[in-house]
Design an enzyme around this catalytic site. Sequence first.
Site, PDB file in Angstrom:
ATOM      1  N   CYS A   1      57.217  14.338  46.241  1.00 38.64           N
ATOM      2  CA  CYS A   1      55.843  14.867  46.185  1.00 38.64           C
ATOM      3  C   CYS A   1      55.838  16.377  46.059  1.00 38.64           C
ATOM      4  CB  CYS A   1      55.083  14.545  47.467  1.00 38.64           C
ATOM      5  SG  CYS A   1      54.881  12.816  47.820  1.00 38.64           S
TER       6      CYS A   1
ATOM      7  N   HIS B   1      39.238  17.170  49.411  1.00 42.82           N
ATOM      8  CA  HIS B   1      40.058  18.365  49.658  1.00 42.82           C
ATOM      9  C   HIS B   1      41.020  18.650  48.515  1.00 42.82           C
ATOM     10  CE1 HIS B   1      42.795  15.195  51.057  1.00 42.82           C
ATOM     11  NE2 HIS B   1      43.795  16.049  51.098  1.00 42.82           N
TER      12      HIS B   1
ATOM     13  N   GLU C   1      46.081  11.798  39.116  1.00 42.32           N
ATOM     14  CA  GLU C   1      46.888  12.363  40.203  1.00 42.32           C
ATOM     15  C   GLU C   1      48.180  12.974  39.680  1.00 42.32           C
ATOM     16  OE1 GLU C   1      46.070  11.957  43.846  1.00 42.32           O
ATOM     17  OE2 GLU C   1      44.060  11.543  43.114  1.00 42.32           O
TER      18      GLU C   1
ATOM     19  N   SER D   1      49.085  10.565  56.759  1.00 43.69           N
ATOM     20  CA  SER D   1      47.972  11.511  56.954  1.00 43.69           C
ATOM     21  C   SER D   1      47.054  11.002  58.061  1.00 43.69           C
ATOM     22  CB  SER D   1      47.204  11.675  55.636  1.00 43.69           C
ATOM     23  OG  SER D   1      45.878  12.066  55.837  1.00 43.69           O
TER      24      SER D   1
ATOM     25  N   GLY E   1      43.966   5.891  53.049  1.00 42.90           N
ATOM     26  CA  GLY E   1      44.905   5.165  52.178  1.00 42.90           C
ATOM     27  C   GLY E   1      46.315   5.718  52.275  1.00 42.90           C
ATOM     28  N   ASN E   2      46.449   6.896  52.879  1.00 47.66           N
ATOM     29  CA  ASN E   2      47.763   7.539  53.079  1.00 47.66           C
ATOM     30  C   ASN E   2      48.076   7.432  54.582  1.00 47.66           C
ATOM     31  OD1 ASN E   2      49.598   9.556  53.882  1.00 47.66           O
ATOM     32  ND2 ASN E   2      48.913  11.035  52.372  1.00 47.66           N
ATOM     33  N   VAL E   3      49.010   6.530  54.887  1.00 46.68           N
ATOM     34  CA  VAL E   3      49.260   6.145  56.280  1.00 46.68           C
ATOM     35  C   VAL E   3      49.653   7.341  57.156  1.00 46.68           C
ATOM     36  CG1 VAL E   3      50.724   4.677  57.743  1.00 46.68           C
ATOM     37  CG2 VAL E   3      49.988   3.848  55.507  1.00 46.68           C
TER      38      VAL E   3
ATOM     39  N   HIS F   1      50.315   6.415  45.756  1.00 42.48           N
ATOM     40  CA  HIS F   1      50.784   6.900  44.454  1.00 42.48           C
ATOM     41  C   HIS F   1      51.986   6.050  44.052  1.00 42.48           C
ATOM     42  CE1 HIS F   1      49.217  11.199  45.464  1.00 42.48           C
ATOM     43  NE2 HIS F   1      48.416  10.659  44.586  1.00 42.48           N
TER      44      HIS F   1
HETATM   45  O1  SUG Z   1      47.168  13.468  48.448  1.00 44.55           O
HETATM   46  N1  SUG Z   1      48.271  14.298  51.696  1.00 44.55           N
HETATM   47  C1  SUG Z   1      48.541  14.184  50.273  1.00 44.55           C
HETATM   48  C2  SUG Z   1      49.949  13.735  50.042  1.00 44.55           C
HETATM   49  C3  SUG Z   1      50.335  13.783  48.589  1.00 44.55           C
HETATM   50  C4  SUG Z   1      51.662  13.169  48.322  1.00 44.55           C
HETATM   51  N2  SUG Z   1      51.978  13.270  46.958  1.00 44.55           N
HETATM   52  C5  SUG Z   1      52.665  12.334  46.236  1.00 44.55           C
HETATM   53  N3  SUG Z   1      52.864  11.126  46.675  1.00 44.55           N
HETATM   54  N4  SUG Z   1      53.096  12.677  45.061  1.00 44.55           N
HETATM   55  C6  SUG Z   1      47.558  13.215  49.602  1.00 44.55           C
HETATM   56  O2  SUG Z   1      47.206  12.229  50.234  1.00 44.55           O
HETATM   57  C7  SUG Z   1      46.954  14.941  53.623  1.00 44.55           C
HETATM   58  C8  SUG Z   1      46.098  16.098  54.081  1.00 44.55           C
HETATM   59  C9  SUG Z   1      45.641  15.941  55.500  1.00 44.55           C
HETATM   60  O3  SUG Z   1      45.355  14.829  55.940  1.00 44.55           O
HETATM   61  O4  SUG Z   1      45.526  16.992  56.203  1.00 44.55           O
HETATM   62  C10 SUG Z   1      47.177  14.936  52.131  1.00 44.55           C
HETATM   63  O5  SUG Z   1      46.393  15.474  51.389  1.00 44.55           O
END
Ligand code: SUG
Length: 446
Positions: A369, A137, A174, A28, A24-26, A250
């Site tokens: 962040c 994690h 979060e 990452s 969901g986090n592009v 987020h």
């Molecule tokens: O939770 N990335 C974090 C990024 C958090 C960003 N925070 C805010 N938007 N406030 C997350 O997705 C990636 C870790 C990895 O893939 O190695 C990670 O956890």
Amino acid sequence: MQHVEMNFDGLVGPTHNYAGLSYGNVASLNNAKGVSQPKQAALQGLVKMKTLADLGMHQGVLAPQARPDLSVLRRLGFTGNDAQVLNKAAKSDPVILSACYSASSMWTANAATVSPSADTSDGKVHFTPANLTNKFHRSIEPTVTGNILQATFADPSVFMHHQHLPENDHFGDEGAANHTRFCSGYEQSGVEFFVYGRTAFDASKPMPKKFPARQTLEASQAVARLHGLNADKTVFALQNPDVIDQGVFHNDVISVGNQNVLFYHEQAFAETQTVLDEIQRKMGDTPMHFIHVPSEQVSINDAVRSYLFNTQIITLPNGEMTIIAPMECHENVAVRQYLAHLITLNTPIKQVQYIDVKQSMQNGGGPACLRLRVALNATELNAINPATRLTNAKFEQLNQWVNSHYRDELAIADLADPSLLLESQTALDELTQILNLGSVYPFQLG
Ligand code: SUG
């Protein structure tokens, strides 16, 4: 009395790596298994903190978590001495090992939700660590986060610490990434704005179809209850589920606020006008500046890639606002043009300043962040642990500490190396002395 908003940035830990753990986090996912640069990451974070301190802002440092988390690996059935535990995990389940090695606590916007004393029923500053249940994690962060927050904001006469919410997705929380506070001056009681992605106990309500909604309404409501917030000064808003499906994991990836400014993409919320009306009504006489960015000027895709809304809007000592943007906003033509236009509009934001936090950005963590905002009055400011404040001397000391303990590069395969555990523990043990935290890590507590 002097009231300020202080930013506490997460120091990037020595095991910063790209493991692709955040569905969901592009960013990452796009950078999964890339080689990271932990030393550069930590130094970039320190320069960011120094940049704000040099602008006259109060700047603090939050210590990272100890990684790898050996107790979690043991709980998952990996046995033997420390080296054997790491070796077995590396051989049979390297993804679990990388999760236990993640330096994700650097993103302190996810450390906790903080309510200033002007908003709470008992007149104390309240902290609730985020349980971060949605990602394995990150779900292993809250207990030590609580220890670090208590060592940083120790005085019980002004600071109140709550336990994180129950560890279940129904109460997925979060932290400040989904929370903003509006006010006229930091000393005034404000309107606390909680943005959630789904309603856990009512599946008939809207929710994203593809990517997870990490924050629930029930979690936001529980935090507001714990903090003793006034219902007349609290707003709960549903995030637009469609943008979560486009990588807005987020709310701070699609909107950011400061004092009487809300800077947001037109697609950020499910029911925008209702939300804006409620904020303005609850702000009373203080007129809000609602700065909306239309899709024709900046698409959701550009917003997610550049992190235009993960900027920090800060109020300088002279009262003007500056927007602190990542370099990726400068590299994206549409976003750079938008920011050049923004500072000419009739809003409190008068300048833009670009900073390089690329190592963090590649894991989906922009300037906002990396920081936890804490509004403090003069008594509270005096009560924080002074060793966590970023002075020129502390900046030098932390740079030296990073340079002597951190690796230049880290590949996923390196996580199997037991000497990384030792390096990390040695570094963090020394850090607790530099920041005068006492013993906060499990390896120190025995
Ligand atoms: O939770 N990335 C974090 C990024 C958090 C960003 N925070 C805010 N938007 N406030 C997350 O997705 C990636 C870790 C990895 O893939 O190695 C990670 O956890």
